[in-house]
Design a protein around this motif. Structure first.
Motif, PDB file in Angstrom:
ATOM      1  N   MET A   2       0.823  -1.192   0.000  1.00 45.59           N
ATOM      2  CA  MET A   2       0.000   0.000   0.000  1.00 45.59           C
ATOM      3  C   MET A   2       0.868   1.257   0.000  1.00 45.59           C
ATOM      4  O   MET A   2       0.525   2.238  -0.625  1.00 45.59           O
ATOM      5  N   GLN A   3       1.990   1.210   0.714  1.00 43.19           N
ATOM      6  CA  GLN A   3       2.906   2.358   0.769  1.00 43.19           C
ATOM      7  C   GLN A   3       3.468   2.661  -0.622  1.00 43.19           C
ATOM      8  O   GLN A   3       3.662   3.818  -0.969  1.00 43.19           O
ATOM      9  N   THR A   4       3.741   1.617  -1.378  1.00 41.82           N
ATOM     10  CA  THR A   4       4.313   1.795  -2.707  1.00 41.82           C
ATOM     11  C   THR A   4       3.337   2.518  -3.634  1.00 41.82           C
ATOM     12  O   THR A   4       3.731   3.376  -4.417  1.00 41.82           O
ATOM     13  N   ILE A   5       2.065   2.192  -3.527  1.00 40.52           N
ATOM     14  CA  ILE A   5       1.050   2.827  -4.365  1.00 40.52           C
ATOM     15  C   ILE A   5       0.941   4.310  -4.031  1.00 40.52           C
ATOM     16  O   ILE A   5       0.859   5.155  -4.925  1.00 40.52           O
ATOM     17  N   ILE A   6       0.968   4.643  -2.765  1.00 37.80           N
ATOM     18  CA  ILE A   6       0.885   6.048  -2.351  1.00 37.80           C
ATOM     19  C   ILE A   6       2.106   6.819  -2.832  1.00 37.80           C
ATOM     20  O   ILE A   6       1.991   7.946  -3.329  1.00 37.80           O
ATOM     21  N   LYS A   7       3.299   6.212  -2.727  1.00 40.25           N
ATOM     22  CA  LYS A   7       4.517   6.874  -3.199  1.00 40.25           C
ATOM     23  C   LYS A   7       4.477   7.075  -4.709  1.00 40.25           C
ATOM     24  O   LYS A   7       4.881   8.119  -5.213  1.00 40.25           O
ATOM     25  N   MET A   8       3.978   6.087  -5.448  1.00 37.77           N
ATOM     26  CA  MET A   8       3.895   6.206  -6.895  1.00 37.77           C
ATOM     27  C   MET A   8       2.911   7.293  -7.308  1.00 37.77           C
ATOM     28  O   MET A   8       3.145   8.018  -8.272  1.00 37.77           O
ATOM     29  N   ARG A   9       1.820   7.421  -6.580  1.00 37.14           N
ATOM     30  CA  ARG A   9       0.850   8.477  -6.881  1.00 37.14           C
ATOM     31  C   ARG A   9       1.467   9.850  -6.650  1.00 37.14           C
ATOM     32  O   ARG A   9       1.239  10.774  -7.429  1.00 37.14           O
ATOM     33  N   ARG A  10       2.257   9.987  -5.607  1.00 38.90           N
ATOM     34  CA  ARG A  10       2.924  11.271  -5.335  1.00 38.90           C
ATOM     35  C   ARG A  10       3.940  11.591  -6.421  1.00 38.90           C
ATOM     36  O   ARG A  10       4.021  12.730  -6.886  1.00 38.90           O
ATOM     37  N   VAL A  11       4.711  10.601  -6.829  1.00 37.35           N
ATOM     38  CA  VAL A  11       5.692  10.816  -7.892  1.00 37.35           C
ATOM     39  C   VAL A  11       4.980  11.215  -9.181  1.00 37.35           C
ATOM     40  O   VAL A  11       5.396  12.147  -9.874  1.00 37.35           O
ATOM     41  N   TYR A  12       3.909  10.533  -9.513  1.00 38.84           N
ATOM     42  CA  TYR A  12       3.135  10.856 -10.702  1.00 38.84           C
ATOM     43  C   TYR A  12       2.578  12.277 -10.621  1.00 38.84           C
ATOM     44  O   TYR A  12       2.621  13.033 -11.596  1.00 38.84           O
ATOM     45  N   LEU A  13       2.073  12.672  -9.466  1.00 35.30           N
ATOM     46  CA  LEU A  13       1.541  14.015  -9.269  1.00 35.30           C
ATOM     47  C   LEU A  13       2.642  15.065  -9.437  1.00 35.30           C
ATOM     48  O   LEU A  13       2.447  16.085 -10.104  1.00 35.30           O
TER      49      LEU A  13
END
Length: 96
Positions: A1-12
């Protein structure tokens, strides 16, 4: 779950950086072309993409404004073909 949140931040962050950049187009563009040429017609094989001779070219483009541009292109190559290379029997009979 942490990885998905980090990827969303990077994408943003990536989206924000690309949206904030101001880009300008080039005024002069220069390019070269290197490839092949082939003849398609009444003589020779019937393959549409089968280059058998080298070809080259130069392209220059001047973007005068956002709506107008001028382009100069020069391409050079030789074309040749033989009926003996054809898959069609009637063309082999002509032997041109």
């Amino acid at each position: 779950m942490q990885t998905i949140i980090k990827m969303r931040r990077v994408y943003l962050y990536i989206c924000l950086v690309f949206c904030a950049l101001n880009s300008n187009a080039q005024i002069n563009e220069l390019g070269v072309f290197l490839g092949g040429s082939n003849y398609i017609g009444d003589v020779g094989p019937t393959d549409y993409i089968s280059p058998n001779e080298p070809a080259f070219g130069v392209i220059y483009k001047w973007n005068r404004s956002t709506r107008h541009s001028y382009r100069f292109s020069y391409f050079q190559g030789n074309i040749s073909s033989k009926d003996m290379d054809s898959d069609v029997p009637s063309r082999k009979y002509e032997n041109l």
